[in-house]
Write a protein that holds these residues in place. Structure first.
Motif, mmCIF file in Angstrom:
data_model
loop_
_atom_site.group_PDB
_atom_site.id
_atom_site.type_symbol
_atom_site.label_atom_id
_atom_site.label_comp_id
_atom_site.label_asym_id
_atom_site.label_seq_id
_atom_site.Cartn_x
_atom_site.Cartn_y
_atom_site.Cartn_z
ATOM 1 N N ASN A 7 0.809 -1.221 0.000
ATOM 2 C CA ASN A 7 0.000 0.000 0.000
ATOM 3 C C ASN A 7 0.842 1.272 0.000
ATOM 4 N N LEU A 8 2.146 1.147 0.095
ATOM 5 C CA LEU A 8 3.017 2.323 0.149
ATOM 6 C C LEU A 8 3.284 2.848 -1.257
ATOM 7 N N LYS A 9 3.060 4.140 -1.450
ATOM 8 C CA LYS A 9 3.279 4.753 -2.771
ATOM 9 C C LYS A 9 4.726 4.610 -3.226
ATOM 10 N N ILE A 10 5.657 4.654 -2.287
ATOM 11 C CA ILE A 10 7.068 4.522 -2.653
ATOM 12 C C ILE A 10 7.380 3.115 -3.162
ATOM 13 N N TRP A 11 6.733 2.114 -2.586
ATOM 14 C CA TRP A 11 6.935 0.744 -3.054
ATOM 15 C C TRP A 11 6.337 0.574 -4.451
ATOM 16 N N ILE A 12 5.145 1.111 -4.657
ATOM 17 C CA ILE A 12 4.471 1.021 -5.961
ATOM 18 C C ILE A 12 5.318 1.692 -7.043
ATOM 19 N N LEU A 13 5.846 2.886 -6.738
ATOM 20 C CA LEU A 13 6.706 3.590 -7.688
ATOM 21 C C LEU A 13 7.998 2.801 -7.916
ATOM 22 N N GLY A 14 8.543 2.227 -6.860
ATOM 23 C CA GLY A 14 9.743 1.400 -6.991
ATOM 24 C C GLY A 14 9.519 0.220 -7.915
ATOM 25 N N MET A 15 8.373 -0.416 -7.800
ATOM 26 C CA MET A 15 8.037 -1.551 -8.677
ATOM 27 C C MET A 15 7.908 -1.092 -10.131
ATOM 28 N N ASP A 16 7.357 0.094 -10.323
ATOM 29 C CA ASP A 16 7.226 0.666 -11.662
ATOM 30 C C ASP A 16 8.611 0.917 -12.272
ATOM 31 N N ILE A 17 9.521 1.418 -11.459
ATOM 32 C CA ILE A 17 10.894 1.669 -11.908
ATOM 33 C C ILE A 17 11.565 0.350 -12.307
ATOM 34 N N VAL A 18 11.384 -0.690 -11.503
ATOM 35 C CA VAL A 18 11.963 -2.006 -11.830
ATOM 36 C C VAL A 18 11.475 -2.472 -13.200
ATOM 37 N N SER A 19 10.191 -2.360 -13.422
ATOM 38 C CA SER A 19 9.604 -2.780 -14.698
ATOM 39 C C SER A 19 10.229 -2.010 -15.859
ATOM 40 N N ASP A 20 10.352 -0.703 -15.703
ATOM 41 C CA ASP A 20 10.963 0.132 -16.746
ATOM 42 C C ASP A 20 12.409 -0.278 -17.017
ATOM 43 N N ILE A 21 13.163 -0.488 -15.959
ATOM 44 C CA ILE A 21 14.586 -0.824 -16.105
ATOM 45 C C ILE A 21 14.763 -2.172 -16.797
ATOM 46 N N PHE A 22 13.966 -3.160 -16.413
ATOM 47 C CA PHE A 22 14.086 -4.477 -17.040
ATOM 48 C C PHE A 22 13.769 -4.405 -18.527
ATOM 49 N N LYS A 23 12.768 -3.613 -18.893
ATOM 50 C CA LYS A 23 12.435 -3.449 -20.312
ATOM 51 C C LYS A 23 13.581 -2.759 -21.051
ATOM 52 N N LEU A 24 14.141 -1.727 -20.436
ATOM 53 C CA LEU A 24 15.230 -0.982 -21.075
ATOM 54 C C LEU A 24 16.485 -1.821 -21.259
ATOM 55 N N THR A 25 16.868 -2.530 -20.216
ATOM 56 C CA THR A 25 18.141 -3.253 -20.279
ATOM 57 C C THR A 25 18.107 -4.409 -21.274
ATOM 58 N N LYS A 26 16.914 -4.863 -21.661
ATOM 59 C CA LYS A 26 16.801 -5.901 -22.696
ATOM 60 C C LYS A 26 17.321 -5.400 -24.043
ATOM 61 N N THR A 27 17.355 -4.071 -24.194
ATOM 62 C CA THR A 27 17.795 -3.483 -25.466
ATOM 63 C C THR A 27 19.299 -3.177 -25.486
ATOM 64 N N PHE A 28 19.978 -3.371 -24.368
ATOM 65 C CA PHE A 28 21.404 -3.052 -24.279
ATOM 66 C C PHE A 28 22.222 -4.084 -25.053
ATOM 67 N N PRO A 29 23.440 -3.722 -25.436
ATOM 68 C CA PRO A 29 24.308 -4.678 -26.130
ATOM 69 C C PRO A 29 24.575 -5.914 -25.265
ATOM 70 N N LYS A 30 24.721 -7.054 -25.933
ATOM 71 C CA LYS A 30 24.993 -8.316 -25.210
ATOM 72 C C LYS A 30 26.269 -8.227 -24.380
ATOM 73 N N SER A 31 27.188 -7.393 -24.804
ATOM 74 C CA SER A 31 28.456 -7.245 -24.061
ATOM 75 C C SER A 31 28.237 -6.662 -22.668
ATOM 76 N N GLU A 32 27.067 -6.061 -22.429
ATOM 77 C CA GLU A 32 26.769 -5.473 -21.114
ATOM 78 C C GLU A 32 25.964 -6.405 -20.205
ATOM 79 N N THR A 33 25.667 -7.610 -20.680
ATOM 80 C CA THR A 33 24.830 -8.541 -19.907
ATOM 81 C C THR A 33 25.326 -8.725 -18.479
ATOM 82 N N TYR A 34 26.618 -8.913 -18.303
ATOM 83 C CA TYR A 34 27.163 -9.153 -16.970
ATOM 84 C C TYR A 34 27.763 -7.897 -16.351
#
Length: 121
Positions: A7-34
């Protein structure tokens, strides 16, 4: 006082940020995987995870976890700027995500201040 993290707005926003980051990092070069991909994914996951972990503790200890979460957000902000600097992200995308991170930082700082007020009362 215990908190329901879902129920915490900060947690909800944090989860939204995680979702955004995971989507973004899928587009990064394979050399950055690790490298940058792994770092950004882990620091983003740390944001809501520490809120959840601390939410079942007394306010004094909850603040500790909120500060770890806040630190992870600054780490992620830096990594986002590194990704932009290396041209993995557009300026528009970088600014959109950075705005969410800054909003999270402001909200979390305010929440910590509110806990401080409750602790001193």
């Amino acid at each position: 006082m215990r908190h329901n993290f879902k129920n915490l707005k900060i947690w909800i926003l944090g989860m939204d940020i995680v979702s955004d980051i995971f989507k973004l990092t899928k587009t990064f070069p394979k050399s950055e995987t690790y490298g940058l991909v792994s770092q950004m994914n882990r620091s983003s996951v740390s944001i809501p995870s520490n809120i959840a972990e601390g939410s079942n503790r007394e306010n004094k200890h909850f603040k500790y976890y909120l500060n770890i979460s806040l630190g992870s957000s600054f780490e992620l902000q830096t990594q986002l700027l590194i990704a932009f600097q290396n041209e993995y992200l557009s300026k528009k995308t970088t600014e959109e995500i950075e705005h969410k991170i800054i909003e999270f930082q402001k909200m979390t700082t305010g929440f910590i201040s509110k806990l401080d007020t409750n602790l001193s009362s």
